[in-house]
Design a protein around this motif. Structure first.
Motif, short mmCIF file in Angstrom:
data_model
loop_
_atom_site.label_atom_id
_atom_site.label_comp_id
_atom_site.label_asym_id
_atom_site.label_seq_id
_atom_site.Cartn_x
_atom_site.Cartn_y
_atom_site.Cartn_z
N PRO A 91 -1.38 1.13 -10.45
CA PRO A 91 -2.01 1.30 -9.13
C PRO A 91 -3.52 1.11 -9.20
CG PRO A 91 -1.39 3.43 -10.07
CD PRO A 91 -0.81 2.38 -10.97
N LEU A 92 -4.04 0.48 -8.16
CA LEU A 92 -5.47 0.28 -7.98
C LEU A 92 -5.85 0.78 -6.59
CD1 LEU A 92 -5.75 -3.32 -9.46
CD2 LEU A 92 -6.54 -1.23 -10.55
N PRO A 93 -7.12 1.11 -6.36
CA PRO A 93 -7.52 1.55 -5.02
C PRO A 93 -7.11 0.55 -3.95
CG PRO A 93 -9.29 1.95 -6.58
CD PRO A 93 -8.23 1.17 -7.33
N GLY A 94 -6.69 1.06 -2.80
CA GLY A 94 -6.13 0.21 -1.76
C GLY A 94 -7.09 -0.76 -1.13
N ASN A 95 -8.41 -0.62 -1.40
CA ASN A 95 -9.36 -1.57 -0.83
C ASN A 95 -9.59 -2.78 -1.74
OD1 ASN A 95 -10.78 -0.32 -2.86
ND2 ASN A 95 -12.45 0.42 -1.56
N SER A 100 -7.88 2.37 3.27
CA SER A 100 -7.34 1.01 3.28
C SER A 100 -7.08 0.55 4.71
CB SER A 100 -6.04 0.96 2.47
OG SER A 100 -6.23 1.57 1.21
N LYS A 101 -6.55 -0.64 4.83
CA LYS A 101 -6.33 -1.22 6.16
C LYS A 101 -5.23 -0.51 6.93
CE LYS A 101 -3.35 -4.90 4.30
NZ LYS A 101 -3.22 -6.37 4.14
N ASN A 102 -4.46 0.35 6.26
CA ASN A 102 -3.47 1.16 6.98
C ASN A 102 -4.07 2.47 7.47
OD1 ASN A 102 -3.75 2.45 4.54
ND2 ASN A 102 -1.56 2.58 4.09
N TYR A 103 -5.41 2.59 7.37
CA TYR A 103 -6.16 3.75 7.84
C TYR A 103 -5.80 5.04 7.09
CZ TYR A 103 -6.94 0.46 11.65
OH TYR A 103 -7.25 -0.66 12.36
N ARG A 104 -5.34 4.90 5.86
CA ARG A 104 -5.04 6.05 5.03
C ARG A 104 -5.55 5.78 3.63
NH1 ARG A 104 1.17 7.67 5.66
NH2 ARG A 104 0.36 9.51 4.59
N TYR A 105 -5.68 6.85 2.85
CA TYR A 105 -6.04 6.67 1.44
C TYR A 105 -4.80 6.20 0.70
CZ TYR A 105 -10.79 8.39 1.58
OH TYR A 105 -12.14 8.50 1.82
N LEU A 151 0.84 -1.19 0.00
CA LEU A 151 0.00 0.00 0.00
C LEU A 151 0.88 1.25 0.00
CD1 LEU A 151 -2.75 -1.03 2.59
CD2 LEU A 151 -2.96 -0.94 0.10
N VAL A 152 0.65 2.11 -0.98
CA VAL A 152 1.38 3.37 -1.08
C VAL A 152 0.42 4.51 -0.77
CG1 VAL A 152 2.66 4.92 -2.59
CG2 VAL A 152 2.98 2.45 -2.78
N PRO A 153 0.56 5.18 0.38
CA PRO A 153 -0.33 6.30 0.70
C PRO A 153 -0.18 7.41 -0.34
CG PRO A 153 0.86 5.58 2.65
CD PRO A 153 1.49 4.88 1.48
N THR A 154 -1.31 7.86 -0.87
CA THR A 154 -1.28 8.90 -1.88
C THR A 154 -2.44 9.86 -1.67
OG1 THR A 154 -1.43 9.33 -4.26
CG2 THR A 154 -2.57 7.40 -3.44
#
Length: 259
Positions: free
Chosen positions: A152-156, A126-131, A114-117
């Motif tokens: 890249p695809l949405p983190g969910n 996402s599960k890291n509590y960030r977008y 997961l790459v926060p962006t």
């Protein structure tokens, strides 16, 4: 006054994590990918910095995640010029696709990170509590060299969906691919799981799972090293920027592994 320049070789490894020889390979790759559009004799307004310094600026941006306003005085140019250099040269750092797809004798490992962006068009809570965006990464099991980075695809999105939609599945070729338990139905090798009503796995399956975990851990080691480039901790780029930033970091990660 310019403070940071590629002429000071001792600064290259400090700000990019690459040795001078590895950095020169990156410069040659950027020049090759950019063609005459980056040459000094091209038509139009000349660049404010030579090519080596422009590549250093982009690599330093990925490594430190400093803002353009912070980078500008270090290179003695305006924030707008920094933005133009990053926008034009950044995609040229991306990992080049392999000329041949992996064969049956190759063993690869795939996993998502997961790459926060801040670009909400390619991210989701996402599960890291960030977008974040889900980036699928494919590496060689023996060398930890990154072969491909998926779109890249949405983190969910779960990994089994992202595996096909990101394009990583096509990059696997005919190789044997290892993955964790989140890739059900994709045809990759996953750990054995207990069936309904089964208290524990047979000893031989436990041994297989132990060997699988030891090999698959190498992709986690690759992620840990890649995230030394701080842009993967908070990517401010939009559009294709999330992809080229991750792919560019993968390129520099591969160079850092080389001797």
């Amino acid at each position: 006054m310019q403070v940071v320049t590629a002429q000071h070789h001792e600064l290259i490894e400090v700000f990019t994590g690459l040795r001078p020889r590895q950095f020169q390979r990156l410069v040659r790759a950027v020049h090759r990918n950019g063609g005459r559009a980056l040459d000094p004799d091209r038509p139009g307004r000349p660049w404010a910095l030579p090519l080596e310094d422009r590549v250093l600026l982009v690599a330093m941006y990925c490594r430190t995640n400093l803002t353009m306003r912070q980078l500008a005085p270090l290179f003695g140019i305006s924030p707008a010029a920094v933005g133009r250099i990053i926008g034009r040269h950044g995609p040229l750092l991306a990992l080049a696709p392999g000329r041949r797809k992996p064969g049956r004798h190759h063993i690869l490992i795939v996993d998502g990170t997961l790459v926060p962006t801040r670009d909400r068009t390619v991210s989701a809570s996402s599960k890291n509590y960030r977008y974040s965006a889900n980036l699928q990464v494919l590496i060689k099991a023996d060398t930890r060299v990154v072969l491909a980075v998926g779109r890249p695809l949405p983190g969910n999105r779960n990994d089994c969906t992202a595996f096909a939609e990101s394009g990583i599945k096509d990059a696997c070729g005919n190789a044997t691919v290892l993955a964790d338990g989140g890739y059900q139905g994709t045809g990759v090798l996953m750990p054995h799981r207990r069936q309904a009503g089964q208290d524990q796995l047979p000893d031989w399956k436990e041994q297989h799972n132990t060997s699988h975990r030891r090999v698959r851990a190498r992709v986690e080691h690759a992620f840990a090293r890649m995230k030394n480039w701080k842009i993967l901790r908070d990517c401010r780029l939009k559009g294709d920027g999330v992809w080229w930033a991750t792919s560019g970091v993968a390129h520099m990660h591969n160079l850092a592994l080389s001797h």
